[in-house]
Structure formats: C-alpha cells, structure tokens
Scaffold this active site. Structure first.
Site, PDB file in Angstrom:
ATOM      1  N   HIS A 155     -10.352  -4.937  -3.097  1.00  0.00           N
ATOM      2  CA  HIS A 155      -9.036  -5.248  -2.534  1.00  0.00           C
ATOM      3  C   HIS A 155      -9.178  -5.603  -1.064  1.00  0.00           C
ATOM      4  O   HIS A 155     -10.067  -5.107  -0.377  1.00  0.00           O
ATOM      5  CB  HIS A 155      -8.054  -4.084  -2.713  1.00  0.00           C
ATOM      6  CG  HIS A 155      -8.565  -2.775  -2.225  1.00  0.00           C
ATOM      7  ND1 HIS A 155      -9.496  -2.027  -2.922  1.00  0.00           N
ATOM      8  CD2 HIS A 155      -8.313  -2.079  -1.088  1.00  0.00           C
ATOM      9  CE1 HIS A 155      -9.772  -0.923  -2.252  1.00  0.00           C
ATOM     10  NE2 HIS A 155      -9.078  -0.930  -1.134  1.00  0.00           N
ATOM     11  N   PHE A 156      -8.282  -6.471  -0.614  1.00  0.00           N
ATOM     12  CA  PHE A 156      -8.169  -6.804   0.804  1.00  0.00           C
ATOM     13  C   PHE A 156      -6.906  -6.132   1.330  1.00  0.00           C
ATOM     14  O   PHE A 156      -5.846  -6.229   0.705  1.00  0.00           O
ATOM     15  CB  PHE A 156      -8.022  -8.314   1.009  1.00  0.00           C
ATOM     16  CG  PHE A 156      -9.296  -9.110   0.858  1.00  0.00           C
ATOM     17  CD1 PHE A 156     -10.482  -8.539   0.431  1.00  0.00           C
ATOM     18  CD2 PHE A 156      -9.293 -10.466   1.161  1.00  0.00           C
ATOM     19  CE1 PHE A 156     -11.643  -9.296   0.295  1.00  0.00           C
ATOM     20  CE2 PHE A 156     -10.446 -11.237   1.026  1.00  0.00           C
ATOM     21  CZ  PHE A 156     -11.621 -10.656   0.596  1.00  0.00           C
ATOM     22  N   HIS A 157      -7.033  -5.464   2.458  1.00  0.00           N
ATOM     23  CA  HIS A 157      -5.850  -4.948   3.151  1.00  0.00           C
ATOM     24  C   HIS A 157      -5.284  -6.062   4.027  1.00  0.00           C
ATOM     25  O   HIS A 157      -6.040  -6.768   4.711  1.00  0.00           O
ATOM     26  CB  HIS A 157      -6.219  -3.785   4.068  1.00  0.00           C
ATOM     27  CG  HIS A 157      -6.686  -2.550   3.361  1.00  0.00           C
ATOM     28  ND1 HIS A 157      -5.860  -1.488   3.109  1.00  0.00           N
ATOM     29  CD2 HIS A 157      -7.895  -2.213   2.853  1.00  0.00           C
ATOM     30  CE1 HIS A 157      -6.545  -0.537   2.489  1.00  0.00           C
ATOM     31  NE2 HIS A 157      -7.784  -0.955   2.320  1.00  0.00           N
ATOM     32  N   ASN A 183     -12.841  -2.813   2.714  1.00  0.00           N
ATOM     33  CA  ASN A 183     -13.839  -1.761   2.820  1.00  0.00           C
ATOM     34  C   ASN A 183     -14.720  -1.842   1.579  1.00  0.00           C
ATOM     35  O   ASN A 183     -14.197  -1.904   0.463  1.00  0.00           O
ATOM     36  CB  ASN A 183     -13.169  -0.383   2.905  1.00  0.00           C
ATOM     37  CG  ASN A 183     -12.280  -0.253   4.122  1.00  0.00           C
ATOM     38  OD1 ASN A 183     -12.612  -0.742   5.190  1.00  0.00           O
ATOM     39  ND2 ASN A 183     -11.133   0.400   3.972  1.00  0.00           N
ATOM     40  N   GLN A 205     -14.403   2.723   1.519  1.00  0.00           N
ATOM     41  CA  GLN A 205     -13.712   2.351   0.276  1.00  0.00           C
ATOM     42  C   GLN A 205     -13.422   3.601  -0.545  1.00  0.00           C
ATOM     43  O   GLN A 205     -14.314   4.413  -0.796  1.00  0.00           O
ATOM     44  CB  GLN A 205     -14.571   1.374  -0.543  1.00  0.00           C
ATOM     45  CG  GLN A 205     -13.850   0.861  -1.795  1.00  0.00           C
ATOM     46  CD  GLN A 205     -14.631  -0.232  -2.539  1.00  0.00           C
ATOM     47  OE1 GLN A 205     -15.798  -0.501  -2.241  1.00  0.00           O
ATOM     48  NE2 GLN A 205     -13.978  -0.855  -3.506  1.00  0.00           N
ATOM     49  N   ASP A 217       0.858  -1.182   0.000  1.00  0.00           N
ATOM     50  CA  ASP A 217       0.000   0.000   0.000  1.00  0.00           C
ATOM     51  C   ASP A 217       0.895   1.235   0.000  1.00  0.00           C
ATOM     52  O   ASP A 217       1.883   1.304   0.732  1.00  0.00           O
ATOM     53  CB  ASP A 217      -0.911  -0.006   1.233  1.00  0.00           C
ATOM     54  CG  ASP A 217      -2.078   0.965   1.085  1.00  0.00           C
ATOM     55  OD1 ASP A 217      -3.221   0.512   1.090  1.00  0.00           O
ATOM     56  OD2 ASP A 217      -1.829   2.187   0.963  1.00  0.00           O
ATOM     57  N   ILE A 218       0.536   2.205  -0.846  1.00  0.00           N
ATOM     58  CA  ILE A 218       1.363   3.409  -0.967  1.00  0.00           C
ATOM     59  C   ILE A 218       1.392   4.172   0.358  1.00  0.00           C
ATOM     60  O   ILE A 218       2.363   4.870   0.660  1.00  0.00           O
ATOM     61  CB  ILE A 218       0.837   4.301  -2.122  1.00  0.00           C
ATOM     62  CG1 ILE A 218       1.926   5.239  -2.604  1.00  0.00           C
ATOM     63  CG2 ILE A 218      -0.425   5.051  -1.728  1.00  0.00           C
ATOM     64  CD1 ILE A 218       1.605   5.877  -3.949  1.00  0.00           C
TER      65      ILE A 218
HETATM   66  P1  5GP Z   1      -9.637   1.701   0.534  1.00  0.00           P
HETATM   67  O1  5GP Z   1      -9.720   3.007   1.273  1.00  0.00           O
HETATM   68  O2  5GP Z   1     -10.355   1.761  -0.802  1.00  0.00           O
HETATM   69  O3  5GP Z   1     -10.007   0.526   1.353  1.00  0.00           O
HETATM   70  O4  5GP Z   1      -8.096   1.503   0.246  1.00  0.00           O
HETATM   71  C1  5GP Z   1      -7.439   1.994  -0.874  1.00  0.00           C
HETATM   72  C2  5GP Z   1      -5.974   1.887  -0.576  1.00  0.00           C
HETATM   73  O5  5GP Z   1      -5.261   2.012  -1.791  1.00  0.00           O
HETATM   74  C3  5GP Z   1      -5.461   2.984   0.364  1.00  0.00           C
HETATM   75  O6  5GP Z   1      -4.906   2.378   1.531  1.00  0.00           O
HETATM   76  C4  5GP Z   1      -4.423   3.710  -0.464  1.00  0.00           C
HETATM   77  O7  5GP Z   1      -3.292   4.086   0.271  1.00  0.00           O
HETATM   78  C5  5GP Z   1      -4.069   2.716  -1.545  1.00  0.00           C
HETATM   79  N1  5GP Z   1      -3.680   3.308  -2.813  1.00  0.00           N
HETATM   80  C6  5GP Z   1      -4.340   4.284  -3.482  1.00  0.00           C
HETATM   81  N2  5GP Z   1      -3.694   4.585  -4.630  1.00  0.00           N
HETATM   82  C7  5GP Z   1      -2.606   3.782  -4.670  1.00  0.00           C
HETATM   83  C8  5GP Z   1      -1.537   3.632  -5.607  1.00  0.00           C
HETATM   84  O8  5GP Z   1      -1.462   4.303  -6.639  1.00  0.00           O
HETATM   85  N3  5GP Z   1      -0.589   2.707  -5.324  1.00  0.00           N
HETATM   86  C9  5GP Z   1      -0.644   1.939  -4.181  1.00  0.00           C
HETATM   87  N4  5GP Z   1       0.346   1.056  -3.997  1.00  0.00           N
HETATM   88  N5  5GP Z   1      -1.636   2.063  -3.286  1.00  0.00           N
HETATM   89  C10 5GP Z   1      -2.605   2.969  -3.527  1.00  0.00           C
END
Ligand code: 5GP
Ligand code: ZN
Length: 131
Positions: free
Chosen positions: A97-99, A84, A91, A28-29
């Site tokens: 995606h799964f964290h 999420n 989300q 995760d970035i």
């Molecule tokens: P969500 O909030 O949808 O559950 O999680 C999305 C996740 O994707 C966030 O934790 C965010 O940091 C990650 N993310 C968003 N854009 C990028 C990207 O361009 N590269 C990577 N590696 N992670 C990303």
C-alpha cells in the site's frame, strides 16, 4: 486472508475514496493528518519489492490522482506519498500500500526527518550499488 484483502472483498467495511480496475483507495483508519489515505492493489502482493512493474505503475498513477484530489479538497500545503516495505521499514500490514498523507503545518502528527549519519563514503556506496 490478509486484512486488506478482506477490505477489498467487502468483508471489512472501509471509507472508499478511490477505485479503478486494479487499485482501491480508502481512508486510513488511523488519520495521521486529516485526509490520510491508503491505496492498495486489488490483487494481493506483500510489498513493493515483490510487485510487478504494472502493479507499481498503477499504484503510483493512482496515488498522484488521489493526492491531487486530497490536496485540493483539504487545502493542504503539501503531501507525502510513501510506502513502508517490510517490518524494518515500519510495514505493519503485509499487503502493498501507498500512504497519501496531506501536510498542513508543523503541528501535523507526522515527522519525516533525515538526520545526519556518519556515512560519507559515497564512492564505495556508488560502487556497491552499481558494480
Ligand atoms: P503500514 O504501517 O503497514 O505502512 O500501514 C498500515 C496502515 O493500515 C496503518 O496506517 C493503519 O492505520 C492502517 N490500517 C490497519 N488496519 C486497517 C483497517 O482495518 N482499516 C483501515 N482503513 N486502515 C487500516
Ligand atoms: Zn492482501
């Protein structure tokens, strides 16, 4: 095309940590803890509610394997595996995606707390969910 599809296609760089025929795992970035990864199906689907069973299974099994690797390599004391689903649940990227988030101690920059609610009518809720 969504941002995760662009990552899967190699148009946006990422740090790959897991790959099989159906699933890609990357760092995760935004590292909420050291080793925080996300796993996504290679075929676009918006969220877990829209995923077919095979996709859900593939992601869960990959998450288990990646979690074992992350815990072992980081010496974590635990791990959260979570998804999420939709904006109301936090989300931000509409590609399932799964964290996988290794957990170390109370200083981790994540807190998952189940607070008290006033919801106590389990009988009604059980009826709602099962009838
Ligand atoms: P969500 O909030 O949808 O559950 O999680 C999305 C996740 O994707 C966030 O934790 C965010 O940091 C990650 N993310 C968003 N854009 C990028 C990207 O361009 N590269 C990577 N590696 N992670 C990303
Ligand atoms: Zn996508």
């Amino acid at each position: 095309m969504c941002i995760f599809c662009s990552i899967i296609n190699g148009e946006i760089p990422s740090y790959k940590v897991y790959e099989d025929e159906n699933v890609l795992g990357i760092l995760d970035i935004s590292q909420v803890t050291k080793g925080h990864c996300i796993l996504m199906p290679k075929r676009h689907v918006a969220n877990i509610l829209e995923a077919d069973d095979e996709t859900a299974k593939n992601l869960m099994v990959a998450s288990k394997h990646l979690a074992q690797t992350i815990v072992s390599k980081t010496n974590a004391n635990g791990v959260n595996i979570l998804t999420n689903c939709k904006e109301a649940a936090g989300q931000t990227v509409d590609h399932l995606h799964f964290h996988v988030i290794p957990r170390f101690d109370e200083s981790d920059a994540i807190e998952i707390t189940f607070n008290d609610s006033n919801i106590t009518n389990l009988e009604d809720i059980h009826t709602l969910l099962t009838k």
